[in-house]
Design a protein around this motif. Structure first.
Motif, PDB file in Angstrom:
ATOM      1  N   GLN A 187     -15.171  34.528 -28.589  1.00 23.01           N
ATOM      2  CA  GLN A 187     -15.195  33.495 -27.801  1.00 23.01           C
ATOM      3  C   GLN A 187     -13.635  32.773 -27.953  1.00 23.01           C
ATOM      4  OE1 GLN A 187     -18.605  31.270 -29.144  1.00 23.01           O
ATOM      5  NE2 GLN A 187     -19.318  31.284 -27.038  1.00 23.01           N
ATOM      6  N   ILE A 188     -13.056  32.557 -29.267  1.00 25.67           N
ATOM      7  CA  ILE A 188     -11.956  32.120 -29.552  1.00 25.67           C
ATOM      8  C   ILE A 188     -10.821  32.465 -28.941  1.00 25.67           C
ATOM      9  CG2 ILE A 188     -10.304  31.235 -31.474  1.00 25.67           C
ATOM     10  CD1 ILE A 188     -12.975  29.525 -31.158  1.00 25.67           C
ATOM     11  N   TYR A 189     -10.680  33.997 -28.994  1.00 23.79           N
ATOM     12  CA  TYR A 189      -9.666  34.557 -28.297  1.00 23.79           C
ATOM     13  C   TYR A 189      -9.900  34.519 -26.748  1.00 23.79           C
ATOM     14  CZ  TYR A 189      -7.095  38.761 -26.527  1.00 23.79           C
ATOM     15  OH  TYR A 189      -6.227  39.347 -25.845  1.00 23.79           O
ATOM     16  N   ALA A 190     -10.711  34.558 -26.244  1.00 21.17           N
ATOM     17  CA  ALA A 190     -10.934  34.388 -24.792  1.00 21.17           C
ATOM     18  C   ALA A 190     -10.563  32.781 -24.376  1.00 21.17           C
ATOM     19  CB  ALA A 190     -12.434  34.234 -24.356  1.00 21.17           C
ATOM     20  N   LEU A 191     -10.827  31.870 -25.258  1.00 23.08           N
ATOM     21  CA  LEU A 191     -10.399  30.460 -25.039  1.00 23.08           C
ATOM     22  C   LEU A 191      -8.951  30.488 -24.984  1.00 23.08           C
ATOM     23  CD1 LEU A 191     -11.766  26.856 -25.825  1.00 23.08           C
ATOM     24  CD2 LEU A 191      -9.697  27.439 -26.784  1.00 23.08           C
ATOM     25  N   ILE A 192      -8.401  31.025 -26.093  1.00 19.61           N
ATOM     26  CA  ILE A 192      -6.788  30.717 -26.167  1.00 19.61           C
ATOM     27  C   ILE A 192      -6.074  31.524 -24.917  1.00 19.61           C
ATOM     28  CG2 ILE A 192      -4.921  31.786 -27.441  1.00 19.61           C
ATOM     29  CD1 ILE A 192      -6.981  31.770 -30.231  1.00 19.61           C
ATOM     30  N   THR A 193      -6.583  32.679 -24.801  1.00 21.58           N
ATOM     31  CA  THR A 193      -5.835  33.272 -23.545  1.00 21.58           C
ATOM     32  C   THR A 193      -6.079  32.690 -22.130  1.00 21.58           C
ATOM     33  OG1 THR A 193      -7.742  34.956 -23.576  1.00 21.58           O
ATOM     34  CG2 THR A 193      -5.864  35.719 -24.704  1.00 21.58           C
ATOM     35  N   ARG A 194      -7.370  32.398 -22.134  1.00 18.24           N
ATOM     36  CA  ARG A 194      -7.524  31.502 -20.731  1.00 18.24           C
ATOM     37  C   ARG A 194      -6.823  30.238 -20.858  1.00 18.24           C
ATOM     38  NH1 ARG A 194     -12.795  31.476 -21.614  1.00 18.24           N
ATOM     39  NH2 ARG A 194     -12.974  29.450 -22.615  1.00 18.24           N
ATOM     40  N   ASP A 195      -6.861  29.294 -21.787  1.00 20.88           N
ATOM     41  CA  ASP A 195      -5.820  28.187 -21.769  1.00 20.88           C
ATOM     42  C   ASP A 195      -4.409  28.297 -21.716  1.00 20.88           C
ATOM     43  OD1 ASP A 195      -8.135  26.452 -22.105  1.00 20.88           O
ATOM     44  OD2 ASP A 195      -7.734  25.833 -24.295  1.00 20.88           O
ATOM     45  N   LEU A 196      -3.890  29.546 -22.349  1.00 21.02           N
ATOM     46  CA  LEU A 196      -2.623  29.704 -22.046  1.00 21.02           C
ATOM     47  C   LEU A 196      -2.242  30.196 -20.827  1.00 21.02           C
ATOM     48  CD1 LEU A 196      -1.608  31.162 -25.718  1.00 21.02           C
ATOM     49  CD2 LEU A 196      -1.090  29.029 -24.819  1.00 21.02           C
ATOM     50  N   ALA A 197      -2.914  31.169 -19.992  1.00 18.84           N
ATOM     51  CA  ALA A 197      -3.050  31.462 -18.822  1.00 18.84           C
ATOM     52  C   ALA A 197      -2.992  30.319 -17.651  1.00 18.84           C
ATOM     53  CB  ALA A 197      -3.919  32.558 -18.576  1.00 18.84           C
ATOM     54  N   LYS A 198      -3.785  29.414 -17.998  1.00 15.76           N
ATOM     55  CA  LYS A 198      -3.740  28.213 -17.063  1.00 15.76           C
ATOM     56  C   LYS A 198      -2.317  27.344 -17.402  1.00 15.76           C
ATOM     57  CE  LYS A 198      -8.738  27.430 -17.300  1.00 15.76           C
ATOM     58  NZ  LYS A 198     -10.122  26.211 -17.741  1.00 15.76           N
ATOM     59  N   ALA A 199      -2.133  27.236 -18.615  1.00 14.15           N
ATOM     60  CA  ALA A 199      -0.861  26.413 -18.868  1.00 14.15           C
ATOM     61  C   ALA A 199       0.120  27.073 -18.254  1.00 14.15           C
ATOM     62  CB  ALA A 199      -0.571  26.576 -20.193  1.00 14.15           C
ATOM     63  N   ALA A 200       0.291  28.487 -18.151  1.00 16.62           N
ATOM     64  CA  ALA A 200       1.499  29.277 -17.450  1.00 16.62           C
ATOM     65  C   ALA A 200       1.605  28.864 -16.097  1.00 16.62           C
ATOM     66  CB  ALA A 200       1.470  30.730 -17.843  1.00 16.62           C
ATOM     67  N   ASP A 201       0.228  28.742 -15.266  1.00 13.37           N
ATOM     68  CA  ASP A 201       0.345  28.701 -13.798  1.00 13.37           C
ATOM     69  C   ASP A 201       0.743  27.370 -13.425  1.00 13.37           C
ATOM     70  OD1 ASP A 201      -0.532  31.318 -13.324  1.00 13.37           O
ATOM     71  OD2 ASP A 201      -2.619  30.791 -13.459  1.00 13.37           O
ATOM     72  N   LEU A 202       0.321  26.257 -14.264  1.00 14.29           N
ATOM     73  CA  LEU A 202       0.438  24.766 -14.090  1.00 14.29           C
ATOM     74  C   LEU A 202       1.815  24.235 -14.372  1.00 14.29           C
ATOM     75  CD1 LEU A 202      -2.987  23.567 -15.459  1.00 14.29           C
ATOM     76  CD2 LEU A 202      -2.237  23.515 -13.043  1.00 14.29           C
ATOM     77  N   LEU A 203       2.526  24.904 -15.430  1.00 13.26           N
ATOM     78  CA  LEU A 203       3.698  24.202 -16.067  1.00 13.26           C
ATOM     79  C   LEU A 203       5.021  24.573 -15.342  1.00 13.26           C
ATOM     80  CD1 LEU A 203       2.992  24.670 -19.883  1.00 13.26           C
ATOM     81  CD2 LEU A 203       3.484  22.662 -18.873  1.00 13.26           C
ATOM     82  N   PRO A 204       6.006  23.736 -15.056  1.00 18.51           N
ATOM     83  CA  PRO A 204       7.279  24.178 -14.277  1.00 18.51           C
ATOM     84  C   PRO A 204       8.132  25.018 -15.317  1.00 18.51           C
ATOM     85  CG  PRO A 204       7.412  21.890 -15.281  1.00 18.51           C
ATOM     86  CD  PRO A 204       6.043  22.387 -15.779  1.00 18.51           C
ATOM     87  N   LEU A 205       8.966  25.515 -14.702  1.00 19.42           N
ATOM     88  CA  LEU A 205      10.056  26.324 -15.369  1.00 19.42           C
ATOM     89  C   LEU A 205      10.908  25.395 -16.379  1.00 19.42           C
ATOM     90  CD1 LEU A 205      11.651  28.547 -12.854  1.00 19.42           C
ATOM     91  CD2 LEU A 205      10.218  29.337 -14.860  1.00 19.42           C
ATOM     92  N   ARG A 206      11.575  25.774 -17.384  1.00 19.88           N
ATOM     93  CA  ARG A 206      12.450  25.101 -18.376  1.00 19.88           C
ATOM     94  C   ARG A 206      13.372  24.302 -17.493  1.00 19.88           C
ATOM     95  NH1 ARG A 206      15.243  26.116 -24.003  1.00 19.88           N
ATOM     96  NH2 ARG A 206      17.061  25.014 -23.435  1.00 19.88           N
ATOM     97  N   SER A 207      14.051  25.019 -16.692  1.00 22.55           N
ATOM     98  CA  SER A 207      15.209  24.109 -16.029  1.00 22.55           C
ATOM     99  C   SER A 207      14.761  22.949 -15.024  1.00 22.55           C
ATOM    100  CB  SER A 207      16.002  25.399 -15.098  1.00 22.55           C
ATOM    101  OG  SER A 207      15.065  25.925 -14.259  1.00 22.55           O
ATOM    102  N   ALA A 208      13.448  23.103 -14.492  1.00 22.44           N
ATOM    103  CA  ALA A 208      13.112  22.214 -13.471  1.00 22.44           C
ATOM    104  C   ALA A 208      12.747  20.829 -14.676  1.00 22.44           C
ATOM    105  CB  ALA A 208      11.972  22.473 -12.758  1.00 22.44           C
ATOM    106  N   LEU A 209      11.769  21.187 -15.691  1.00 15.56           N
ATOM    107  CA  LEU A 209      11.279  20.300 -16.401  1.00 15.56           C
ATOM    108  C   LEU A 209      12.533  19.339 -17.428  1.00 15.56           C
ATOM    109  CD1 LEU A 209       8.951  18.839 -17.518  1.00 15.56           C
ATOM    110  CD2 LEU A 209       8.997  20.408 -19.303  1.00 15.56           C
TER     111      LEU A 209
END
Length: 535
Positions: A183-205
């Motif tokens: 469960q913990i591994y699944a939460l970690i990878t799910r959260d980080l995958a969501k973050a990767a989809d939502l966050l902007p590139l470094r240059s934009a931010l």
């Protein structure tokens, strides 16, 4: 970003502390702000994220401000405790559940989880006027931070920690039981995958200077890759997901958002923070007064930096001879990582310029240990805390993880290419170095991978005659003192037990893979069982 951490941190943290303490009476003061009445505007939602960032530093000294450089470094084969701290448990694999630093770490990481859960809830449910890109970015930061906190908790305490993925609202939430396998591994990878989809590139931010240092798409992708590689630690019995890690690391590389800086030492000074090589770093701030008024500073240089007897250094934990011996002849990184013979000099606050002969003259014991120059100033500062950011993922780490993934699928030529990028940078002349250091005016002399293979040398008992051993060697020297060595050995050892031998030699056992759950937590929560170290 350092100032962003300060703005509203105490106020928002107070909201969390008040809201998270279980009340004895059901009383509501309509004039008092709470988490239910505060987050009503987009600007207020920005404040929901700040306490989660702050928890990485550690408001009860349980993060990178203090505890982590003991708890993450000491269990490895590369650092030893000194005579200054007897007994220290973290490198003896016998840490008691009553240990104070460990309890602080548990508290700070769960504070971070709570803050992240609150931010995810408030941002997701917000229906007021807000730019969609802003909402996505804030939500991405919250998911990223929750994934990072759970990654740390899983690395340190194992996969049976509680899984709490929403704000605490009931007794059941306060007194969670152990999570189930996976469960913990699944939460970690799910959260980080969501973050990767939502966050902007470094240059934009980072186009907005106020957001410099916050999590970006590259941060989430790199951490997701790390979670895939750490799977043998986070979900015992399961192999690393090299294919998943390779895909995420390739995205970071192909983005062209990052590059190796010319001078290796620029990754560890306050003047060069958030540089082109930084994928994610903890934003420290050294306020006025002892410890800094905002508790956002680090004690690292004083406690594990300079030798005992120099500038009032505490020198509780130090690199050992194995770390010193791992560097090849002609590798400048040795002298940018360690205080050692033929290396840099340190100037005390009284103007005394000290060197290796001076340091050894002040030591009666532990003369086979060294100082940690990395993150340590060359000139003593007036107070022992400092505001040097801790770089948690650098582009060099990304390149070496990528090389490891390529090697796993037998792309030897590709792996060599990315290892060579890191090794080539190591040879660069560093004009900003102390003039007495040879690489200030002459390049380093370590060979490329093929040249290293041709030398057929052995380092600390490991022949550097294959790509996997060279990757392990390169990670050892490039990332020494950056909290990775112990976990590298663990994750490799789950697939090939030979990598556990360096740990077994110094007393490690399978039972001691994780730290025990703090006893105070087990006393408070009767639904929670400890791990093997609690038995």
């Amino acid at each position: 970003m350092k100032n962003i951490f300060k703005i509203g941190t105490l106020f928002i943290a107070t909201l969390i502390a008040v809201h998270s303490c279980k009340p004895d009476l059901n009383l509501v003061n309509p004039q008092e702000l709470s988490t239910d009445t505060y987050y009503k505007t987009a600007d207020q939602l920005e404040g929901a994220i700040i306490p989660a960032y702050e928890a990485l530093i550690g408001r009860v000294q349980g993060g990178y401000a203090r505890s982590f450089y003991y708890e993450l470094l000491a269990p490895g084969d590369d650092f030893n405790h000194t005579f200054k701290w007897e007994p220290m448990y973290y490198d003896t694999y016998n840490t008691p559940s009553s240990d104070g630093l460990l309890s602080g770490t548990w508290k700070d990481m769960w504070n971070g989880v709570f803050a992240s859960n609150l931010a995810i809830s408030k941002i997701s449910e917000f229906t007021g006027p807000i730019d969609p890109a802003r909402k996505s970015r804030m939500l991405g930061e919250a998911y990223f931070l929750r994934g990072v906190f759970y990654l740390h908790l899983g690395m340190m305490f194992g996969e049976t920690i509680p899984l709490i993925d929403k704000p605490v609202t009931s007794d059941a939430d306060y007194y969670s039981s152990n999570s189930q396998k996976g469960q913990i591994y699944a939460l970690i990878t799910r959260d980080l995958a969501k973050a990767a989809d939502l966050l902007p590139l470094r240059s934009a931010l980072y186009a907005n200077a106020a957001f410099k240092g916050r999590a970006t798409k590259g941060s989430a992708q790199a951490y997701l890759a790390k979670a895939y590689l750490y799977r043998p630690i986070l979900e015992l019995g399961q192999p690393a997901n090299f294919a998943g890690a390779e895909a995420e690391l390739k995205k970071v590389i192909d983005s062209k958002e990052y590059q190796l800086v010319s001078a290796y030492k620029d990754n560890f000074s306050e003047a060069t923070e958030n540089n082109a090589e930084s994928v994610f770093e903890v934003q420290m701030f050294n306020g006025p007064g002892w410890l800094g008024d905002d508790l956002s500073c680090s004690w690292r240089w004083q406690e594990i930096g300079m030798f005992d007897g120099t500038g009032g250094a505490w020198w509780n934990l130090a690199p050992n001879k194995k770390t010193y011996d791992e560097f090849e002849t002609g590798d400048p990184r040795k002298f940018m990582t360690l205080w050692c013979d033929n290396g840099a000099k340190f100037t005390q606050i009284d103007g005394t310029v000290t060197d290796y002969a001076y340091w050894m003259s002040k030591l009666a014991t532990n003369k086979d240990l060294y100082g940690t120059r990395k993150y340590c100033p060359d000139v003593q500062v007036s107070d022992f805390d400092n505001g040097i950011n801790d770089r948690l993922i650098r582009y060099a780490d990304v390149l070496l993880m990528y090389a490891e993934c390529l090697n796993e699928k037998s792309d030897i030529a590709g792996a060599k290419q990315y290892i060579n990028m890191v090794r080539s940078r190591a040879n660069n002349v560093v004009p900003s170095e102390q003039p007495s250091l040879w690489y200030q005016h002459s390049p380093g002399t370590i060979p490329d991978v093929d040249g290293l293979l041709a030398q057929n040398i052995t380092k600390n008992g490991v022949p550097l005659n294959n790509i996997k051993s060279i990757i392990a060697h390169e990670r050892f020297v490039e990332l020494a003192g950056e909290y990775l060595r112990y976990f590298d050995l663990l994750r490799w050892g789950m697939a090939d037990a030979k990598w556990l031998e360096p740990l077994k030699t110094i007393g490690w056992t399978q039972r001691a893979m994780y730290y025990p759950f703090p006893q105070v937590e087990l006393d408070n929560n009767k639904n929670l069982r400890g791990n093997a170290m609690n038995n």
